[in-house]
Design an enzyme around this catalytic site. Structure first.
Site, mmCIF file in Angstrom:
data_model
loop_
_atom_site.group_PDB
_atom_site.id
_atom_site.type_symbol
_atom_site.label_atom_id
_atom_site.label_comp_id
_atom_site.label_asym_id
_atom_site.label_seq_id
_atom_site.Cartn_x
_atom_site.Cartn_y
_atom_site.Cartn_z
ATOM 1 C CE LYS A 169 -4.182 6.876 -7.452
ATOM 2 N NZ LYS A 169 -4.528 8.267 -7.170
HETATM 3 N N1 PPE Z 1 -8.865 11.700 -4.755
HETATM 4 C C1 PPE Z 1 -8.047 11.760 -5.826
HETATM 5 C C2 PPE Z 1 -8.539 12.346 -7.082
HETATM 6 C C3 PPE Z 1 -6.731 11.278 -5.707
HETATM 7 O O1 PPE Z 1 -5.928 11.333 -6.767
HETATM 8 C C4 PPE Z 1 -6.293 10.752 -4.476
HETATM 9 C C5 PPE Z 1 -4.900 10.241 -4.320
HETATM 10 C C6 PPE Z 1 -7.188 10.704 -3.393
HETATM 11 C C7 PPE Z 1 -8.476 11.182 -3.579
HETATM 12 C C8 PPE Z 1 -6.817 10.087 -2.074
HETATM 13 O O2 PPE Z 1 -6.749 8.692 -2.176
HETATM 14 P P1 PPE Z 1 -5.771 7.828 -1.250
HETATM 15 O O3 PPE Z 1 -4.401 8.091 -1.697
HETATM 16 O O4 PPE Z 1 -6.210 6.419 -1.484
HETATM 17 O O5 PPE Z 1 -6.014 8.263 0.150
HETATM 18 N N2 PPE Z 1 -3.950 10.860 -5.151
HETATM 19 C C9 PPE Z 1 -2.681 10.226 -5.365
HETATM 20 C C10 PPE Z 1 -1.927 10.846 -6.507
HETATM 21 C C11 PPE Z 1 -1.342 12.192 -6.310
HETATM 22 C C12 PPE Z 1 -0.480 12.594 -7.494
HETATM 23 O O6 PPE Z 1 -0.212 13.803 -7.675
HETATM 24 O O7 PPE Z 1 -0.039 11.708 -8.245
HETATM 25 C C13 PPE Z 1 -1.881 10.131 -4.081
HETATM 26 O O8 PPE Z 1 -2.170 10.818 -3.109
HETATM 27 O O9 PPE Z 1 -0.977 9.309 -4.042
#
Ligand code: PPE
Length: 327
Positions: A169
């Site tokens: 990430k």
């Molecule tokens: N894909 C991406 C690209 C992504 O950024 C997130 C979270 C996810 C999948 C889902 O992952 P999880 O949160 O572990 O279920 N994106 C984060 C950032 C959003 C933002 O605008 O900043 C979030 O949901 O916290």
């Protein structure tokens, strides 16, 4: 999303920086910080929910472990281990008195002002770690969780595993996300879905994606350049507990259009139904039955009203967190 006003937004007044709590106003970086120029940061997003036993952080350890994995991939060294960073996040939440909030740990290559180093080579730059928190409402609009969102398939391809690994990430990945998001917004959609370099469905700019067809669930595998989402993992486990079959498999773009239900998952987005893609109505154009079932179970779990699947411990109760020491 609307612009946030610092006076109306509930923000934790203390930010954790390399082991201590500092004031929000002092949580600054130098303009020559390496990460500002070369994208060298990794971060997390974690939600803390209100429960009958006070605020509880959802899957804290898994998020911190993913942060450490992201740092490892980019050879960022830190003296803080998983326990120390979990404790730090708890401190920020506890000190903030916010109750429910969104926690943002970030680790990045900064600048040693006494002994500055410039240029792409990241090794001479120190690694800093901060944790901030604020109260973040519904990510894709207030009604999105109930009514769903209208999205498009992006003309931008998702980053590839051999250039920018989606498994980390990393902030740099979010330049690709921003291209996807801006295109979607300017074309009147709430979000964009990216395809991977093979042309299969990958994920949204900040969410994983799920498809429901004939009572079974399909979601792209980790090999489709997706972030290994913690909400994704939670939803897979909840679905299996509810007796719904889940397949992690490559999904063609066209399969999205003929799905019965499609939804996004993410910490910020939680479980958000998708009601149309490229102006094609998905299923009935409303939140589907399976999406609703999963949402109900998910929200009960995050609020401590239902146990997590497989007797896993998904909540860290801030009030009785074992390893918290007051400063
Ligand atoms: N894909 C991406 C690209 C992504 O950024 C997130 C979270 C996810 C999948 C889902 O992952 P999880 O949160 O572990 O279920 N994106 C984060 C950032 C959003 C933002 O605008 O900043 C979030 O949901 O916290």
């Amino acid at each position: 999303m609307a612009k946030n006003d610092v006076k109306t937004l509930k923000i934790a007044q203390k930010v954790w920086k390399n082991g201590e709590l500092i004031n929000w106003e002092d949580a600054r970086v130098h303009v020559m910080a390496h990460s500002l120029h070369y994208g060298s940061s990794v971060f997390e997003g974690i939600r803390c929910y209100s429960t009958k036993k006070g605020p509880a952080i959802f899957r804290l350890r898994e998020h911190i472990q993913r942060l450490l994995n992201s740092a490892k991939i980019y050879r960022m060294e830190t003296k803080f281990d998983c326990d120390a960073l979990c404790e730090a996040a708890i401190r920020v939440v506890k000190e903030s008195q916010l109750g429910q909030c969104y926690i943002r740990p970030i680790m990045f290559r900064s600048l040693d002002e006494q002994n500055p180093a410039f240029g792409v080579n990241p090794f001479p730059n120190p690694v800093d770690c901060f944790i901030a928190a604020w109260d973040w409402g519904k990510y894709l609009g207030d009604e999105a969780v109930e009514n769903g969102v209208d999205v498009c398939v992006s003309s931008w391809t998702r980053i590839t595993s051999n250039s920018l690994p989606a498994m980390a990430k990393a902030s740099a990945n979010y330049m690709n996300s921003q291209l996807i998001k801006m295109e979607a917004i300017l074309n009147g959609f709430a979000e964009g879905i990216a395809l991977d370099d093979r042309g299969y469905v990958s994920e949204g700019s900040g969410e994983n994606i799920f498809v429901v067809k004939d009572g079974e669930i399909y979601t792209p595998p980790l090999g489709a350049s997706i972030l290994p989402g913690i909400t994704r993992d939670s939803v897979i486990k909840i679905a299996r507990e509810l007796g719904i079959k889940v397949h992690e498999t490559s999904i063609q773009r066209a399969a999205l259009y003929v799905a019965d239900e499609v939804f996004f998952t993410g910490t910020a987005a939680e479980i958000t139904p998708i009601r149309s893609i490229d102006r094609i109505t998905i299923g009935s154009g409303k939140r589907g039955e399976i999406t609703k079932k999963l949402q109900e179970a998910f929200f009960e779990i995050v609020h401590g009203e239902r146990p997590a699947p497989n007797q896993e411990k998904w909540l860290t109760y801030v009030e009785d967190a074992r390893f918290y020491h007051r400063v």
